[in-house]
Design an enzyme around this catalytic site. Structure first.
Site, PDB file in Angstrom:
ATOM      1  N   THR A 144       0.840  -1.201   0.000  1.00  0.00           N
ATOM      2  CA  THR A 144       0.000   0.000   0.000  1.00  0.00           C
ATOM      3  C   THR A 144       0.869   1.242   0.000  1.00  0.00           C
ATOM      4  O   THR A 144       1.935   1.272   0.627  1.00  0.00           O
ATOM      5  CB  THR A 144      -0.936   0.018   1.226  1.00  0.00           C
ATOM      6  OG1 THR A 144      -1.537   1.314   1.340  1.00  0.00           O
ATOM      7  CG2 THR A 144      -0.190  -0.274   2.509  1.00  0.00           C
ATOM      8  N   SER A 179      -1.405   3.878  10.366  1.00  0.00           N
ATOM      9  CA  SER A 179      -2.334   3.045  11.130  1.00  0.00           C
ATOM     10  C   SER A 179      -1.645   1.721  11.416  1.00  0.00           C
ATOM     11  O   SER A 179      -0.606   1.394  10.827  1.00  0.00           O
ATOM     12  CB  SER A 179      -3.624   2.792  10.344  1.00  0.00           C
ATOM     13  OG  SER A 179      -3.387   1.874   9.283  1.00  0.00           O
ATOM     14  N   TYR A 181      -2.812  -1.086  10.539  1.00  0.00           N
ATOM     15  CA  TYR A 181      -2.887  -1.834   9.280  1.00  0.00           C
ATOM     16  C   TYR A 181      -1.691  -1.504   8.399  1.00  0.00           C
ATOM     17  O   TYR A 181      -0.998  -2.401   7.899  1.00  0.00           O
ATOM     18  CB  TYR A 181      -4.188  -1.516   8.545  1.00  0.00           C
ATOM     19  CG  TYR A 181      -4.095  -1.744   7.052  1.00  0.00           C
ATOM     20  CD1 TYR A 181      -3.960  -3.024   6.543  1.00  0.00           C
ATOM     21  CD2 TYR A 181      -4.099  -0.671   6.155  1.00  0.00           C
ATOM     22  CE1 TYR A 181      -3.847  -3.242   5.181  1.00  0.00           C
ATOM     23  CE2 TYR A 181      -3.993  -0.878   4.797  1.00  0.00           C
ATOM     24  CZ  TYR A 181      -3.863  -2.167   4.307  1.00  0.00           C
ATOM     25  OH  TYR A 181      -3.733  -2.369   2.961  1.00  0.00           O
ATOM     26  N   HIS A 182      -1.436  -0.214   8.195  1.00  0.00           N
ATOM     27  CA  HIS A 182      -0.311   0.166   7.344  1.00  0.00           C
ATOM     28  C   HIS A 182       1.021  -0.287   7.944  1.00  0.00           C
ATOM     29  O   HIS A 182       1.944  -0.656   7.211  1.00  0.00           O
ATOM     30  CB  HIS A 182      -0.320   1.687   7.128  1.00  0.00           C
ATOM     31  CG  HIS A 182      -1.466   2.174   6.302  1.00  0.00           C
ATOM     32  ND1 HIS A 182      -2.531   2.856   6.848  1.00  0.00           N
ATOM     33  CD2 HIS A 182      -1.729   2.052   4.979  1.00  0.00           C
ATOM     34  CE1 HIS A 182      -3.396   3.153   5.884  1.00  0.00           C
ATOM     35  NE2 HIS A 182      -2.943   2.675   4.746  1.00  0.00           N
ATOM     36  N   LYS A 185       1.715  -3.778   6.923  1.00  0.00           N
ATOM     37  CA  LYS A 185       2.223  -3.856   5.558  1.00  0.00           C
ATOM     38  C   LYS A 185       3.714  -3.514   5.496  1.00  0.00           C
ATOM     39  O   LYS A 185       4.461  -4.087   4.696  1.00  0.00           O
ATOM     40  CB  LYS A 185       1.427  -2.903   4.658  1.00  0.00           C
ATOM     41  CG  LYS A 185      -0.008  -3.311   4.406  1.00  0.00           C
ATOM     42  CD  LYS A 185      -0.090  -4.530   3.510  1.00  0.00           C
ATOM     43  CE  LYS A 185      -1.482  -4.712   2.948  1.00  0.00           C
ATOM     44  NZ  LYS A 185      -1.570  -5.832   1.994  1.00  0.00           N
TER      45      LYS A 185
END
Length: 384
Positions: A144, A179, A181-182, A185
């Site tokens: 991402t 975040s 989530y990031h 990644k």
């Protein structure tokens, strides 16, 4: 080629599987249906109805005459994953199988831990499966653009040439994710780079921008082949929300001043980028990074574009931003790798005019208005 698509029941995984199958590849999909369970948890469904995976696969065979194999299970189950990789024996593995929402990861401690464990450990299991079963498998991993954050320098494609105290080196571009989530990644990218460097694996990391659109040439062949259209405050994207609000006659809700700038890409270009990466694999030992976007726009610019494209009056309303992010920032992203492989991007305005308003109009009775506004605050789970 034989291609295994992880997360092949998802918003991007399913149309990717269809696109690759349509282009002559032998395709299998693997999924644990976690994304469908998030719908149950959040009480928010796809705007466009979607069929179960078995029905989708049968429909594709009816329409195309081509077969897609399915494996139902979890990447956290290493034995299951190893067996699937051994049995299908892929040349490439496309990895979408991760919790993909920044707001979901920021709900509370439980969701943050789940996101990190699910994404990072699942990806590690995959790296070990490739290394131990067939190190020549090409891993195509969906990353991402959020890994980079919004630095005050240009964003390169994954790597940065650095000069310090008279010496130079090539290193991974510094990451500043926004975040949990990031962050997961970012951990994935570092683990994959390590595996390429130490185990001589081959991988392409696709740092993708915000995806818009819901139709590809394959999904339009039969209603049973449709993919998701998310609009809620947790999994929905800003463009989807704006389009729905315009169709319903509601104000477009811009978070903050709307100066936040992001990379964007059409879903048709996403599946084509995957094909290009699969058919032009990285070399053994290479950790290749492509920034997968075709345009950059601020949130306010996206709102203005929707307002201009919609055939009716549209108002724009500014809300307090639930996220912790810079309201305005430098954003200049290098993204030449995929264009160099032959990507011919679609324009955002074309997608809006051709399909998105019509899709929403046909399904507006399914909108849950209560789920459209922000559900998660970045600081909400922490007591001050």
């Amino acid at each position: 080629m034989r291609v295994l698509v992880l997360g092949g029941d998802g918003y991007l995984g399913w149309p990717t599987a269809l696109h690759l199958s349509d282009k002559g590849h032998e395709v299998a999909v693997l999924d644990n249906f976690a994304r469908r369970q998030y719908d149950v948890e959040l009480e928010a469904e796809s705007l466009v109805p979607i069929e179960d995976l078995a029905t989708r696969i049968d429909a594709w065979q009816e329409v195309s005459g081509k077969k897609i194999i399915s494996y139902i299970g979890d990447l956290l189950d290493a034995e299951f994953l190893y067996n699937a990789v051994r049995e299908f024996a892929p040349d490439s593995i496309v990895h979408y199988a991760e919790q993909s929402s920044a707001p979901y990861s920021m709900i509370d401690r439980e969701h943050a831990v789940y996101t990190q464990n699910n994404n990072v450990v699942g990806n590690l299991n995959l790296l070990y499966a490739i290394a131990e079963i067939n190190p020549d498998i090409h891993l195509v991993k969906l990353g991402t653009m959020g890994e980079y954050g919004t630095p005050n320098i240009d964003i390169e494609e994954g790597w940065l040439e650095v000069e310090h105290n008279g010496r130079t080196d090539r290193m991974l571009y510094p990451k500043k994710p926004g975040s949990y989530y990031h962050l997961s990644k970012v951990h994935d990218s570092h683990n994959i780079e390590f595996a390429c460097r130490i185990w001589d694996l081959r991988a392409t990391d696709l740092n993708q921008g915000v995806v818009y659109g819901q139709e590809t040439p394959q999904t339009t062949l039969d209603p049973r082949l449709a993919t998701r259209f998310d609009y809620d405050g947790v999994f929905g994207t800003v463009l989807n929300r704006f389009v729905i609000q315009a169709v319903l006659g509601q104000p477009l809700t811009v978070y903050g001043k709307g100066g936040q700038t992001r990379g964007l890409i059409d879903i048709r270009d996403t599946v084509e980028c995957i094909r290009l990466a699969v058919e032009n694999p990285a070399e053994r030992g290479e950790f290749r990074v492509f920034n997968q976007l075709t345009a950059t726009m601020s949130v306010s610019e996206i709102a203005d574009l929707v307002a201009e494209a919609f055939p009716g009056p549209v108002q724009i309303e500014h809300l307090d931003n639930p996220r912790v992010e810079q309201p305005e920032h430098h954003y200049n992203v290098k993204h030449t790798g995929l264009v160099g492989l032959g990507l011919k991007p679609h324009l955002l305005s074309d997608t809006l005019i051709e399909s998105m308003f019509d899709i929403v109009g046909a399904n507006k009775h399914r909108v849950n208005i209560d789920r459209m506004l922000p559900q998660v605050s970045w600081r909400g789970a922490i007591k001050s």
